[in-house]
Motif scaffolding. Structure first.
Motif, PDB file in Angstrom:
ATOM      1  N   PHE A  29       0.839  -1.190   0.000  1.00 50.42           N
ATOM      2  CA  PHE A  29       0.000   0.000   0.000  1.00 50.42           C
ATOM      3  C   PHE A  29       0.878   1.246   0.000  1.00 50.42           C
ATOM      4  O   PHE A  29       2.013   1.236   0.497  1.00 50.42           O
ATOM      5  CB  PHE A  29      -0.913   0.039   1.232  1.00 50.42           C
ATOM      6  N   THR A  30       0.335   2.302  -0.525  1.00 55.18           N
ATOM      7  CA  THR A  30       0.967   3.605  -0.429  1.00 55.18           C
ATOM      8  C   THR A  30      -0.110   4.656  -0.594  1.00 55.18           C
ATOM      9  O   THR A  30      -1.268   4.331  -0.879  1.00 55.18           O
ATOM     10  CB  THR A  30       2.083   3.776  -1.491  1.00 55.18           C
ATOM     11  N   SER A  31       0.231   5.904  -0.392  1.00 57.76           N
ATOM     12  CA  SER A  31      -0.728   6.992  -0.594  1.00 57.76           C
ATOM     13  C   SER A  31       0.006   8.168  -1.217  1.00 57.76           C
ATOM     14  O   SER A  31       1.198   8.365  -0.972  1.00 57.76           O
ATOM     15  CB  SER A  31      -1.393   7.411   0.725  1.00 57.76           C
ATOM     16  N   ASN A  32      -0.731   8.914  -2.019  1.00 59.01           N
ATOM     17  CA  ASN A  32      -0.142  10.058  -2.718  1.00 59.01           C
ATOM     18  C   ASN A  32      -1.117  11.208  -2.763  1.00 59.01           C
ATOM     19  O   ASN A  32      -2.320  11.005  -2.966  1.00 59.01           O
ATOM     20  CB  ASN A  32       0.211   9.706  -4.172  1.00 59.01           C
ATOM     21  N   ASP A  33      -0.594  12.418  -2.591  1.00 58.45           N
ATOM     22  CA  ASP A  33      -1.392  13.592  -2.861  1.00 58.45           C
ATOM     23  C   ASP A  33      -1.836  13.529  -4.319  1.00 58.45           C
ATOM     24  O   ASP A  33      -1.050  13.181  -5.208  1.00 58.45           O
ATOM     25  CB  ASP A  33      -0.552  14.846  -2.602  1.00 58.45           C
ATOM     26  N   ALA A  34      -3.105  13.859  -4.565  1.00 56.55           N
ATOM     27  CA  ALA A  34      -3.641  13.751  -5.921  1.00 56.55           C
ATOM     28  C   ALA A  34      -2.916  14.665  -6.906  1.00 56.55           C
ATOM     29  O   ALA A  34      -2.952  14.422  -8.120  1.00 56.55           O
ATOM     30  CB  ALA A  34      -5.133  14.069  -5.914  1.00 56.55           C
ATOM     31  N   ASP A  35      -2.255  15.703  -6.410  1.00 58.77           N
ATOM     32  CA  ASP A  35      -1.535  16.628  -7.287  1.00 58.77           C
ATOM     33  C   ASP A  35      -0.055  16.293  -7.431  1.00 58.77           C
ATOM     34  O   ASP A  35       0.675  17.001  -8.119  1.00 58.77           O
ATOM     35  CB  ASP A  35      -1.675  18.061  -6.766  1.00 58.77           C
ATOM     36  N   ASN A  36       0.385  15.231  -6.748  1.00 56.71           N
ATOM     37  CA  ASN A  36       1.799  14.854  -6.817  1.00 56.71           C
ATOM     38  C   ASN A  36       2.016  13.946  -8.024  1.00 56.71           C
ATOM     39  O   ASN A  36       2.180  12.734  -7.913  1.00 56.71           O
ATOM     40  CB  ASN A  36       2.212  14.156  -5.515  1.00 56.71           C
ATOM     41  N   GLY A  37       1.986  14.561  -9.205  1.00 55.58           N
ATOM     42  CA  GLY A  37       2.087  13.805 -10.442  1.00 55.58           C
ATOM     43  C   GLY A  37       3.311  12.913 -10.546  1.00 55.58           C
ATOM     44  O   GLY A  37       3.190  11.744 -10.940  1.00 55.58           O
ATOM     45  N   PRO A  38       4.521  13.401 -10.213  1.00 55.54           N
ATOM     46  CA  PRO A  38       5.704  12.553 -10.352  1.00 55.54           C
ATOM     47  C   PRO A  38       5.629  11.269  -9.520  1.00 55.54           C
ATOM     48  O   PRO A  38       5.988  10.195 -10.005  1.00 55.54           O
ATOM     49  CB  PRO A  38       6.834  13.474  -9.871  1.00 55.54           C
ATOM     50  N   MET A  39       5.146  11.371  -8.274  1.00 54.61           N
ATOM     51  CA  MET A  39       5.092  10.177  -7.443  1.00 54.61           C
ATOM     52  C   MET A  39       3.977   9.243  -7.887  1.00 54.61           C
ATOM     53  O   MET A  39       4.124   8.018  -7.852  1.00 54.61           O
ATOM     54  CB  MET A  39       4.892  10.580  -5.971  1.00 54.61           C
ATOM     55  N   LEU A  40       2.859   9.802  -8.350  1.00 55.09           N
ATOM     56  CA  LEU A  40       1.795   8.959  -8.885  1.00 55.09           C
ATOM     57  C   LEU A  40       2.276   8.190 -10.113  1.00 55.09           C
ATOM     58  O   LEU A  40       1.948   7.014 -10.298  1.00 55.09           O
ATOM     59  CB  LEU A  40       0.574   9.818  -9.238  1.00 55.09           C
TER      60      LEU A  40
END
Length: 307
Positions: free
Chosen positions: A274-285
């Protein structure tokens, strides 16, 4: 049914974790972790975990609340309410939120943030209580039993991968790397990690931190990027934080670290990641999509001004 809200007791740890797992399945939660977090909360955070219990004493709801003592701006608080999905509609969430808001207001909070599951009933519940939506974050899941992880690559010259265990004698370089990457992480509330003693106690010593799977990319002897791995002993793995120091970005180091960690996690018997990402963090997504992660749920950050 009568619902009572009270401070947590040591015996509540298992129930607290059970509610968390039921309400947000994509987050790791164990009784040991809950008890540890209660015992090691920073005194300036004024943290006060509360539970809602039914007439038979069963924990049916929880709230985690704190002052963001490490934020540049004073008076910022957070309050996250979780209720067992089978016990919705009994008023537990409202009672927990009210008690949390009173506690934080008495300690100088003027702005409160909370995470709300992105579905109509939950968002309407928060908005009726004065909370306005802001940014979103995604929970992502990867099935390690079927995923075709990217192959391990040859490392560039001067780069080596180490585990957190390799820094056991002196973890300060990892604290410094954590500090610089946390400073510019996307979010509504900034954070400044400057208390090494508390980091050692609450982060380095955290029961979910898996030092054997936490992976650090080192460039010419300098820790440059890392992925912090958490495991719960139940076959579940979570990326607690992945980041790269500003001077080393754009070289794919976070990918190298995370890929190595995921390969070792699967070899160690983990079946879900599992992981989580800010919806605006395009590079990590984009990185997580490259690994095969899929969005499993979304939360929306809500904010309310009080006082």
């Amino acid at each position: 049914m009568t619902v009572i809200v009270r401070d947590v007791r040591p015996s509540d740890a298992e129930g607290f974790a059970r509610v968390r797992r039921a309400a947000v399945p994509h987050m790791l939660a164990t009784a040991e972790q809950c008890a540890f977090d209660w015992a090691h909360a920073h005194p300036d955070s004024h943290a006060r975990p509360l539970v809602a219990v039914a007439e038979d004493g069963e924990v049916i709801g929880t709230v985690q609340l704190r002052i963001a003592h490490d934020a540049p701006e004073p008076g910022i608080g957070s309050v996250n309410v979780y209720v067992d999905p089978q016990c919705l509609g009994l008023g537990a969430g409202t009672l927990l939120l009210r008690a949390a808001e009173e506690h934080l207001a008495e300690r100088g909070a003027h702005t409160l943030y909370c995470w709300v599951v992105d579905e109509p009933a939950s968002r309407a519940w928060a908005e009726r209580r004065g909370y306005a939506p802001s940014r979103s974050a995604h929970f992502l899941r990867l099935d390690l039993t079927t995923a075709e992880l990217p192959p391990l690559e040859d490392l560039p010259a001067g780069v080596e991968l180490r585990t957190a265990e390799d820094f056991a004698a002196d973890p300060r370089p990892l604290f410094e790397l954590d500090s610089v990457t946390t400073a510019d992480e996307p979010g509504d509330v900034g954070a400044e990690l400057d208390d090494y003693a508390h980091w050692l106690e609450a982060t380095w010593g955290h029961p979910l931190l898996d030092r054997a799977l936490t992976t650090v990319a080192v460039v010419d002897g300098v820790p440059a990027a890392f992925t912090a791995a958490q495991t719960d002993g139940l076959g579940r793995y979570s990326s607690g934080m992945t980041g790269t120091a500003p001077a080393f970005r754009g070289r794919g180091l976070a990918k190298l670290a995370k890929n190595a960690s995921l390969h070792r996690a699967r070899a160690a018997g983990c079946v879900e990641a599992f992981t989580s990402n800010d919806a605006d963090n395009g590079p990590m997504l984009a990185i997580n999509e490259w690994f095969g992660y899929e969005i499993g749920a979304t939360e929306v950050r809500h904010v309310r001004t009080i006082g």
